[in-house]
Enzyme design. Structure first.
Site, short mmCIF file in Angstrom:
data_model
loop_
_atom_site.label_atom_id
_atom_site.label_comp_id
_atom_site.label_asym_id
_atom_site.label_seq_id
_atom_site.Cartn_x
_atom_site.Cartn_y
_atom_site.Cartn_z
N PRO A 131 0.83 -1.21 0.00
CA PRO A 131 0.00 0.00 0.00
C PRO A 131 0.87 1.26 0.00
O PRO A 131 1.91 1.29 0.64
CB PRO A 131 -0.80 -0.12 1.31
CG PRO A 131 -0.77 -1.58 1.65
CD PRO A 131 0.55 -2.07 1.16
N HIS A 291 -7.23 -4.17 2.06
CA HIS A 291 -5.91 -3.86 2.59
C HIS A 291 -5.94 -3.49 4.08
O HIS A 291 -4.90 -3.55 4.75
CB HIS A 291 -5.26 -2.73 1.79
CG HIS A 291 -4.97 -3.09 0.37
ND1 HIS A 291 -4.11 -4.11 0.03
CD2 HIS A 291 -5.45 -2.59 -0.80
CE1 HIS A 291 -4.06 -4.23 -1.28
NE2 HIS A 291 -4.86 -3.32 -1.80
N GLN A 293 -8.34 -5.03 6.16
CA GLN A 293 -8.88 -6.15 6.94
C GLN A 293 -7.79 -6.99 7.58
O GLN A 293 -7.93 -7.42 8.73
CB GLN A 293 -9.82 -7.03 6.11
CG GLN A 293 -9.21 -7.75 4.95
CD GLN A 293 -10.16 -8.78 4.32
OE1 GLN A 293 -10.02 -9.97 4.55
NE2 GLN A 293 -11.11 -8.31 3.52
N ASP A 294 -6.66 -7.25 6.89
CA ASP A 294 -5.64 -8.11 7.49
C ASP A 294 -4.86 -7.38 8.58
O ASP A 294 -4.26 -8.03 9.45
CB ASP A 294 -4.69 -8.67 6.42
CG ASP A 294 -3.86 -7.59 5.75
OD1 ASP A 294 -4.45 -6.77 5.04
OD2 ASP A 294 -2.64 -7.57 5.94
N HIS A 317 -4.23 -12.86 2.89
CA HIS A 317 -3.46 -12.14 3.90
C HIS A 317 -4.17 -12.16 5.25
O HIS A 317 -3.53 -12.28 6.30
CB HIS A 317 -3.20 -10.70 3.46
CG HIS A 317 -2.02 -10.54 2.56
ND1 HIS A 317 -2.04 -10.90 1.25
CD2 HIS A 317 -0.77 -10.07 2.81
CE1 HIS A 317 -0.85 -10.65 0.71
NE2 HIS A 317 -0.06 -10.15 1.62
#
Length: 352
Positions: A131, A291, A293-294, A317
């Site tokens: 990211p 991106h 959530q993990d 992930h």
């Protein structure tokens, strides 16, 4: 296996650097000695690369850990953590390795230091395979703040592939504990906004082109306001172009996506791809995007009480993060409840 160490197989599930990052984070916070083997075995070039090594060394310094095996190319490390201490820590990735990935491992650790932590980090701020740092500050940080924690961020220079050289300063104040959250009703989308940029010798018209193609697809979901600009040469001196998109809802959910110009790609495709990723998130109905959530499951596992978060599809992930957390913290159990196109992740955190 050395006595007292919990062994983690780095080839499982995601099979890359994320297993290592999650393991280091939980190990440092809970003072659990670990051995990670088969590091990045699922990648074309296994073992520690520059950015992974710098992440390990950064956390080592923050908790005065004993560390064995940490060198470039290594596929096995042992890590014995001690007390997390506040202070100033510096990490310089010599490549364009992602600063965001350093933040993913270091910020949760800093939340449980004995005093404030200042991180001086050098590397890539806007790079592929991670990211963009703007996503971390504009999308992940608001979600983190729901748990009662935050950080201050100062961008000094941007670093792009392949040179890197970006510089950021991040200040984190510790918290007594993280609060549990309930994010199960996304609500209606109220705002869509973002930033489309160029730097170096890349003309600003490409920032407009990126934004226009994103806006064209997103306008049916509401008003879209994307700022177009060329980076100050003192901040962004190399050639690059990209876009960061953010959506907010009336229930205070924050979702995002991004795109970065890459070789042999058409500029208009980058804006479209970023918009389509955000639209896919809208359609799934989750309260966080893929991106976040993990990363949010780490906060759920550490929170004082039960958290419930609605997501879309469960990413690999996220499955990896849950696997590592449950291995190191057997008192923490996750439950995933499927509901149509969404899933609810439930977890009673350990309250540390």
């Amino acid at each position: 296996m050395s006595k007292g160490l919990i062994e983690i197989d780095g080839s499982l599930l995601e099979g890359g650097g994320q297993i290592l990052r999650i393991a280091l984070t939980i190990s440092a916070i809970k003072k659990i000695p670990i051995r990670v083997v088969k590091i990045r075995a699922g990648r074309g070039k296994p073992g520690l690369m520059e950015q992974h090594l710098k992440g390990i060394e950064l956390v080592r310094d923050m908790c005065d850990a004993k560390l064995n095996g940490a060198q470039l190319g290594s596929t096995e490390i042992e890590f014995w953590p001690n007390k997390i201490r506040g202070g100033t820590y510096t990490s310089k990735i010599k490549t364009a390795g992602s600063i965001t990935l350093l933040l993913q491992v270091a910020v949760p650790v800093a939340l449980f230091a004995d005093s404030a932590v200042l991180l001086n980090l050098t590397g890539g701020t806007n790079t592929e395979m991670a990211p963009q740092v703007d996503y971390y500050t504009e999308v992940f940080r608001p979600n983190m703040e729901k748990f009662g924690a935050t950080f201050d961020f100062e961008l000094k220079k941007r670093g792009y592939f392949p040179k890197g050289g970006g510089e950021v300063k991040v200040t984190i104040d510790p918290v007594p504990h993280l609060n549990p959250v309930t994010l199960t009703d996304r609500g209606k989308i109220t705002d869509i906004y973002g930033w489309s940029y160029t730097s170096g010798s890349v003309p600003i018209r490409l920032a407009y082109l990126l934004a226009e193609n994103a806006e064209r697809l997103l306008k049916e979901y509401g008003h879209v306001a994307i700022q177009k600009y060329k980076e100050d040469p003192k901040v962004g001196f190399d050639n690059s172009s990209g876009i960061i998109l953010v959506a907010e809802t009336d229930n205070h959910c924050v979702l995002g996506s991004s795109g970065l110009f890459r070789k042999n790609a058409k500029v208009e495709e980058i804006g479209e791809e970023a918009a389509k990723k955000l639209i896919d998130t809208f359609k799934e109905g989750g309260c966080v995007d893929e991106h976040t959530q993990d990363q949010i499951v780490i906060l759920m596992a550490l929170a004082k009480g039960e958290s419930k978060v609605r997501i879309g599809s469960v990413t690999l992930h996220t499955k990896t993060a849950i696997f590592v957390i449950e291995l190191l913290l057997p008192q923490v159990k996750f439950e995933i409840i499927s509901e149509g196109t969404t899933n609810i992740i439930k977890c009673r955190g350990c309250g540390t």
